[in-house]
Design a protein around this motif. Structure first.
Motif, PDB file in Angstrom:
ATOM      1  N   ALA A  26       0.832  -1.210   0.000  1.00 28.35           N
ATOM      2  CA  ALA A  26       0.000   0.000   0.000  1.00 28.35           C
ATOM      3  C   ALA A  26       0.866   1.260   0.000  1.00 28.35           C
ATOM      4  O   ALA A  26       0.573   2.220  -0.728  1.00 28.35           O
ATOM      5  CB  ALA A  26      -0.927  -0.007   1.212  1.00 28.35           C
ATOM      6  N   GLY A  44       0.858   3.749  -3.075  1.00 31.17           N
ATOM      7  CA  GLY A  44       0.415   5.100  -2.719  1.00 31.17           C
ATOM      8  C   GLY A  44       1.453   6.157  -3.034  1.00 31.17           C
ATOM      9  O   GLY A  44       1.119   7.234  -3.541  1.00 31.17           O
ATOM     10  N   SER A  45       2.717   5.854  -2.742  1.00 31.36           N
ATOM     11  CA  SER A  45       3.762   6.845  -3.012  1.00 31.36           C
ATOM     12  C   SER A  45       3.939   7.075  -4.512  1.00 31.36           C
ATOM     13  O   SER A  45       4.150   8.210  -4.951  1.00 31.36           O
ATOM     14  CB  SER A  45       5.085   6.424  -2.376  1.00 31.36           C
ATOM     15  OG  SER A  45       5.523   5.202  -2.909  1.00 31.36           O
ATOM     16  N   ILE A  76       0.923   9.215  -5.552  1.00 29.96           N
ATOM     17  CA  ILE A  76       1.109  10.622  -5.164  1.00 29.96           C
ATOM     18  C   ILE A  76       2.137  11.290  -6.061  1.00 29.96           C
ATOM     19  O   ILE A  76       1.963  12.445  -6.485  1.00 29.96           O
ATOM     20  CB  ILE A  76       1.511  10.716  -3.681  1.00 29.96           C
ATOM     21  CG1 ILE A  76       0.323  10.319  -2.802  1.00 29.96           C
ATOM     22  CG2 ILE A  76       1.998  12.111  -3.324  1.00 29.96           C
ATOM     23  CD1 ILE A  76       0.667  10.159  -1.326  1.00 29.96           C
TER      24      ILE A  76
END
Length: 96
Positions: free
Chosen positions: A22, A26-27, A30
């Motif tokens: 995750a 997620g990184s 982003i």
């Protein structure tokens, strides 16, 4: 004969793997959102990341399936060998 020891996955290890996945996804997400480029480039990168993730899941499943098939074949061979050994009597005299 003793059974081969199957590795067990603890809840902590499972949680660590899920959290790590995750955080990594997620990184990257982003990073793509805040990248100073055209929206079409962002969309292309997002689709590329999703394709990479789904391909990685597919590859992991193939590796797991191959390993399970090898283990199953090994267990069948081991069961055959155990049966032969249990039926073999070294002191039996064959009457010809």
């Amino acid at each position: 004969m003793s059974k081969p020891v199957q590795p067990t996955m603890t809840a902590a290890y499972y949680a660590q793997c899920v959290i790590s996945f995750a955080v990594a996804l997620g990184s990257v997400g982003i990073g793509i959102v805040f990248l100073p480029v055209n929206p079409w480039v962002r969309a292309f990168l997002a689709v590329a990341v999703l394709y990479t993730v789904t391909s990685a899941f597919g590859l992991a499943k193939c590796v797991r399936d191959r390993q399970e098939a090898a283990n199953t074949a090994s267990r069948v061979d081991q069961a055959r060998l155990d049966k032969l050994l249990s039926e073999h009597d070294p002191f039996k005299v064959d009457n010809l």
